[in-house]
Design a protein around this motif. Sequence first.
Motif, PDB file in Angstrom:
ATOM      1  N   PHE A  80       1.396  -3.895  21.317  1.00 44.49           N
ATOM      2  CA  PHE A  80       0.060  -4.375  21.650  1.00 44.49           C
ATOM      3  C   PHE A  80       0.066  -5.864  21.936  1.00 44.49           C
ATOM      4  CE2 PHE A  80      -3.022  -0.937  19.948  1.00 44.49           C
ATOM      5  CZ  PHE A  80      -2.566  -0.104  20.933  1.00 44.49           C
ATOM      6  N   ARG A  81       1.218  -6.375  22.347  1.00 43.12           N
ATOM      7  CA  ARG A  81       1.261  -7.790  22.687  1.00 43.12           C
ATOM      8  C   ARG A  81       2.218  -7.992  23.838  1.00 43.12           C
ATOM      9  NH1 ARG A  81       2.121 -12.875  18.800  1.00 43.12           N
ATOM     10  NH2 ARG A  81       1.523 -14.361  20.372  1.00 43.12           N
ATOM     11  N   LEU A 134      -7.519  -2.105  31.363  1.00 46.76           N
ATOM     12  CA  LEU A 134      -7.998  -3.463  31.104  1.00 46.76           C
ATOM     13  C   LEU A 134      -9.506  -3.435  31.263  1.00 46.76           C
ATOM     14  CD1 LEU A 134      -5.313  -5.462  33.107  1.00 46.76           C
ATOM     15  CD2 LEU A 134      -5.411  -5.085  30.666  1.00 46.76           C
ATOM     16  N   TRP A 135     -10.217  -3.850  30.226  1.00 41.20           N
ATOM     17  CA  TRP A 135     -11.675  -3.686  30.189  1.00 41.20           C
ATOM     18  C   TRP A 135     -12.366  -5.039  30.275  1.00 41.20           C
ATOM     19  CZ3 TRP A 135     -13.114   1.476  29.597  1.00 41.20           C
ATOM     20  CH2 TRP A 135     -12.115   2.351  29.132  1.00 41.20           C
ATOM     21  N   ARG A 136     -13.428  -5.093  31.066  1.00 44.28           N
ATOM     22  CA  ARG A 136     -14.314  -6.269  31.093  1.00 44.28           C
ATOM     23  C   ARG A 136     -15.716  -5.767  30.812  1.00 44.28           C
ATOM     24  NH1 ARG A 136     -11.818 -10.558  34.214  1.00 44.28           N
ATOM     25  NH2 ARG A 136      -9.950  -9.636  35.139  1.00 44.28           N
ATOM     26  N   ALA A 173     -10.293  -9.970  30.681  1.00 41.65           N
ATOM     27  CA  ALA A 173      -9.963  -8.551  30.622  1.00 41.65           C
ATOM     28  C   ALA A 173      -9.097  -8.306  29.396  1.00 41.65           C
ATOM     29  CB  ALA A 173      -9.219  -8.146  31.874  1.00 41.65           C
ATOM     30  N   HIS A 174      -9.484  -7.352  28.552  1.00 44.56           N
ATOM     31  CA  HIS A 174      -8.687  -7.028  27.364  1.00 44.56           C
ATOM     32  C   HIS A 174      -8.108  -5.635  27.495  1.00 44.56           C
ATOM     33  CE1 HIS A 174      -9.777 -10.475  24.870  1.00 44.56           C
ATOM     34  NE2 HIS A 174     -10.951 -10.414  25.453  1.00 44.56           N
ATOM     35  N   PRO A 175      -6.835  -5.457  27.156  1.00 47.06           N
ATOM     36  CA  PRO A 175      -6.271  -4.107  27.207  1.00 47.06           C
ATOM     37  C   PRO A 175      -6.634  -3.313  25.951  1.00 47.06           C
ATOM     38  CG  PRO A 175      -4.549  -5.718  26.665  1.00 47.06           C
ATOM     39  CD  PRO A 175      -5.835  -6.474  26.767  1.00 47.06           C
ATOM     40  N   TYR A 176      -7.220  -2.145  26.132  1.00 47.05           N
ATOM     41  CA  TYR A 176      -7.472  -1.225  25.019  1.00 47.05           C
ATOM     42  C   TYR A 176      -7.094   0.180  25.481  1.00 47.05           C
ATOM     43  CZ  TYR A 176     -10.323  -5.055  23.159  1.00 47.05           C
ATOM     44  OH  TYR A 176     -10.750  -6.272  22.708  1.00 47.05           O
ATOM     45  N   SER A 177      -6.486   0.936  24.551  1.00 48.93           N
ATOM     46  CA  SER A 177      -6.057   2.300  24.876  1.00 48.93           C
ATOM     47  C   SER A 177      -7.197   3.278  24.632  1.00 48.93           C
ATOM     48  CB  SER A 177      -4.897   2.699  23.961  1.00 48.93           C
ATOM     49  OG  SER A 177      -3.935   1.688  23.939  1.00 48.93           O
ATOM     50  N   LEU A 178      -7.125   4.413  25.305  1.00 54.15           N
ATOM     51  CA  LEU A 178      -8.063   5.485  24.979  1.00 54.15           C
ATOM     52  C   LEU A 178      -7.651   6.032  23.617  1.00 54.15           C
ATOM     53  CD1 LEU A 178      -8.383   7.436  28.341  1.00 54.15           C
ATOM     54  CD2 LEU A 178      -9.774   5.545  27.465  1.00 54.15           C
TER      55      LEU A 178
END
Length: 470
Positions: free
Chosen positions: A468-469, A277-279, A289-294
């Motif tokens: 992704f949801r 989860l990225w901010r 915070a949004h979830p993004y995968s590597l």
Amino acid sequence: MTTLAAPPAPQGVPSTSAALDTRAARVDAAVRTSAVAALWLSLLVVTYWWVAGGGVQDLAGWETGLLSSGRLVGLVGSDLLLAQVLLMARLPWLERAFGQDRLARLHRVVGFVSFDLVLAHVGLIVWGYAAGDLLATPATAWDLTVDYPGMLLALAGLVCLVMVVVTSVRAARSRLRHESWHLLHLYAYLGVGLALPHQLWTGQELLASTAATVYWWSAWAAAAGAVLVWRVALPLWRSWRLDLRVTSVVAEGDAAVSVYLTGRLDRLRVEAGQFLLWRFLTGPGWSRAHPYSLSAAPDGRSLRLTVKALGDGSAAVASLRPGTRVLVEGPFGRLTARARTRRGVLLVGSGVGITPLRALAEGLDQAPGDVVVLHRYAREPLLGAELAVLARERGLRLVGLPGPRRAPGSWLGDGVPPVDDTTALLRLVPDVAERDVFVCGPDGWSDSVLASLCAAGAHPDHVHLETFRW
Ligand SMILES: Cc1cc2nc3c(=O)[nH]c(=O)nc-3n(C[C@H](O)[C@H](O)[C@H](O)COP(=O)(O)OP(=O)(O)OC[C@H]3O[C@@H](n4cnc5c(N)ncnc54)[C@H](O)[C@@H]3O)c2cc1C
């Protein structure tokens, strides 16, 4: 048109290790079994205390029966409420064993069941106190609320829970922005917390024995402590230690960009295929915070994520400046080598869902033909050139499934010959039932893939899904 004949295994570099190490997968399976067993055991224990307190005998009378069954559903409901707080507390053992996707689905089911039980508890107890007279229940409800200790707080807690549940019903949730829904959802913690005092002050079973009192206090303390440690303190501490910064942002086509980051990455244990989860600390967006995968296997020096603009938060990623500070929570997710128990692997990704699978394809130990990638896309294959390089250099078999979806409910593109989805899958990957399968893409599409996998003989234990949801 996509050819459905399975081509011969391509040539590439040989595998670096012949035997797979499946210890981690076995530990995860044991954690799953233990977690389910612990939940059932806890339900058994609280039911035992109800029985020991004369709960069954009380069922003989109408009024006492109402009160007794009200107590039972209240106990089971409270137990499940605490279990679902733990399910979303980001406990590392549960995260690794179940994965966020499965935990979120479990949390939803347990959440609705516990809420129904809490409502039944309120109804039965009030009815019982009204001596079984339905017409007297409103006045009794009022008396109980104002006269009994902790009841006003419990009512406020119930109102919070009602708000959370109503906004989580699919029809209502789809009308809300994710951020608004998430903010409202946090009121569940307040709801659960406000219900606590009335249980401690008036709950007969809670105070029936020292064991019962210790059990409930420990359960409440564990739930609150887990949330504070793993959802608040640890992410803050980890973000501070990692000192992550954006180094560059690169356009990828199809409205997507890749973000490269660096920091004290020797302090981050993350696997290819996981998400965080990225901010991004760029102003007002920091609170979301949004979830993004590597999208690339971590190499200890930099991290990369690839983001498609689907709304204002994801669109803003394209304008991130080098040097931007980043806070993270995680890593999470089970689309990793850790879940693998077989040499043969099938990766099925759609649209931006290809990102964790691209990283996993890079990170997996493989001999030529071990890994097959089914890459579904409408127009442009996101990260398609990189997958083609992996196919050439690592010997994975890459099958593109382009075009609009060929029929409602189908997960395939219109370039596929007119056979049903399962037949198409079996022709593309005849040994699908012998492989570990990793699926990533949107909700409805993933459901169609799962149906085909199941019909083609893939065992649910070997299918690993991330949508992704949530
Ligand atoms: C586990 C996971 C991994 C993901 N990995 C990637 C990735 O690698 N690359 C990528 O481009 N996208 C990824 N996504 C999707 C991405 O998180 C959303 O597209 C993004 O958060 C949308 O935010 P927004 O403000 O732009 O859009 P909005 O307009 O706010 O929402 C668009 C859609 O995204 C959903 N969404 C919004 N915020 C969140 C959130 N915080 N958590 C979950 N869903 C949200 C909304 O419910 C809605 O369906 C991933 C999602 C999940 C759950």
